[in-house]
Design a protein around this motif. Structure first.
Motif, PDB file in Angstrom:
ATOM      1  N   THR A 189     -57.813 -90.038 -14.549  1.00  8.37           N
ATOM      2  CA  THR A 189     -57.336 -89.443 -15.797  1.00  8.37           C
ATOM      3  C   THR A 189     -56.018 -88.699 -15.633  1.00  8.37           C
ATOM      4  OG1 THR A 189     -58.716 -87.502 -15.396  1.00  8.37           O
ATOM      5  CG2 THR A 189     -59.652 -89.251 -16.767  1.00  8.37           C
ATOM      6  N   GLY A 204     -51.725 -88.984 -15.630  1.00  6.97           N
ATOM      7  CA  GLY A 204     -50.835 -89.359 -16.734  1.00  6.97           C
ATOM      8  C   GLY A 204     -51.015 -90.786 -17.212  1.00  6.97           C
ATOM      9  N   ARG A 205     -51.082 -91.725 -16.299  1.00  5.15           N
ATOM     10  CA  ARG A 205     -51.211 -93.133 -16.693  1.00  5.15           C
ATOM     11  C   ARG A 205     -52.596 -93.424 -17.269  1.00  5.15           C
ATOM     12  NH1 ARG A 205     -50.297 -96.326 -19.623  1.00  5.15           N
ATOM     13  NH2 ARG A 205     -50.678 -98.515 -19.253  1.00  5.15           N
ATOM     14  N   GLY A 206     -53.635 -92.883 -16.656  1.00  7.42           N
ATOM     15  CA  GLY A 206     -54.988 -93.120 -17.160  1.00  7.42           C
ATOM     16  C   GLY A 206     -55.189 -92.550 -18.549  1.00  7.42           C
ATOM     17  N   THR A 207     -54.708 -91.323 -18.757  1.00  6.34           N
ATOM     18  CA  THR A 207     -54.824 -90.701 -20.079  1.00  6.34           C
ATOM     19  C   THR A 207     -53.980 -91.450 -21.097  1.00  6.34           C
ATOM     20  OG1 THR A 207     -55.283 -88.554 -19.087  1.00  6.34           O
ATOM     21  CG2 THR A 207     -54.520 -88.548 -21.371  1.00  6.34           C
ATOM     22  N   GLY A 208     -52.785 -91.867 -20.691  1.00  9.46           N
ATOM     23  CA  GLY A 208     -51.935 -92.647 -21.585  1.00  9.46           C
ATOM     24  C   GLY A 208     -52.581 -93.959 -21.989  1.00  9.46           C
ATOM     25  N   ALA A 209     -53.203 -94.634 -21.021  1.00  7.19           N
ATOM     26  CA  ALA A 209     -53.896 -95.892 -21.320  1.00  7.19           C
ATOM     27  C   ALA A 209     -55.075 -95.660 -22.268  1.00  7.19           C
ATOM     28  CB  ALA A 209     -54.375 -96.547 -20.026  1.00  7.19           C
ATOM     29  N   ASN A 240     -53.619 -95.258 -25.684  1.00  7.04           N
ATOM     30  CA  ASN A 240     -53.203 -96.576 -26.171  1.00  7.04           C
ATOM     31  C   ASN A 240     -54.407 -97.387 -26.639  1.00  7.04           C
ATOM     32  OD1 ASN A 240     -50.669 -96.985 -23.604  1.00  7.04           O
ATOM     33  ND2 ASN A 240     -50.466 -96.075 -25.615  1.00  7.04           N
ATOM     34  N   ASP A 275     -62.579 -88.589 -12.456  1.00 11.23           N
ATOM     35  CA  ASP A 275     -61.392 -88.307 -11.653  1.00 11.23           C
ATOM     36  C   ASP A 275     -61.811 -87.489 -10.437  1.00 11.23           C
ATOM     37  OD1 ASP A 275     -58.139 -88.433 -12.470  1.00 11.23           O
ATOM     38  OD2 ASP A 275     -58.662 -87.109 -10.804  1.00 11.23           O
ATOM     39  N   ARG A 308     -57.408 -82.612 -14.103  1.00 11.03           N
ATOM     40  CA  ARG A 308     -57.028 -83.866 -14.777  1.00 11.03           C
ATOM     41  C   ARG A 308     -58.057 -84.248 -15.841  1.00 11.03           C
ATOM     42  NH1 ARG A 308     -54.685 -87.684  -9.958  1.00 11.03           N
ATOM     43  NH2 ARG A 308     -52.868 -86.402  -9.498  1.00 11.03           N
TER      44      ARG A 308
END
Length: 84
Positions: A15, A17-22, A25, A40, A45
């Motif tokens: 979780t 930056g990329r995981g939360t962003g995904a 999305n 996580d 996070r």
């Protein structure tokens, strides 16, 4: 075929930056989508992801948030339909 009342439940492993962003999305992709589990290695996070998801109306219960090196396995073993 389109199923209007079907809900897809997703779990997020990682979780940052990329995981939360995904995850965000995923929620924007259509109706009937929900993040139900988070995993996580780090508590901060998880908290950040929960806060970001709550801002868009997706509340993940504390009991569905897992922290630690084995947290991913708990999401896999849950009732999610999709893993992010």
């Amino acid at each position: 075929m389109y199923y209007k009342d079907v809900e897809l439940k997703a779990g997020v492993i990682g979780t940052g930056g990329r995981g939360t962003g995904a995850a965000l999305n995923f929620l924007e992709a259509g109706d009937g989508l929900k993040i139900t589990h988070l995993a996580d290695t780090f508590t901060d996070r998880i908290e950040n992801a929960k806060n970001r998801l709550a801002e868009v109306g997706n509340v993940v219960p504390d009991e569905n948030c897992y922290v630690g090196l084995d947290a991913y396995q708990k999401v896999i073993d849950s009732d999610v339909d999709i893993i992010i």
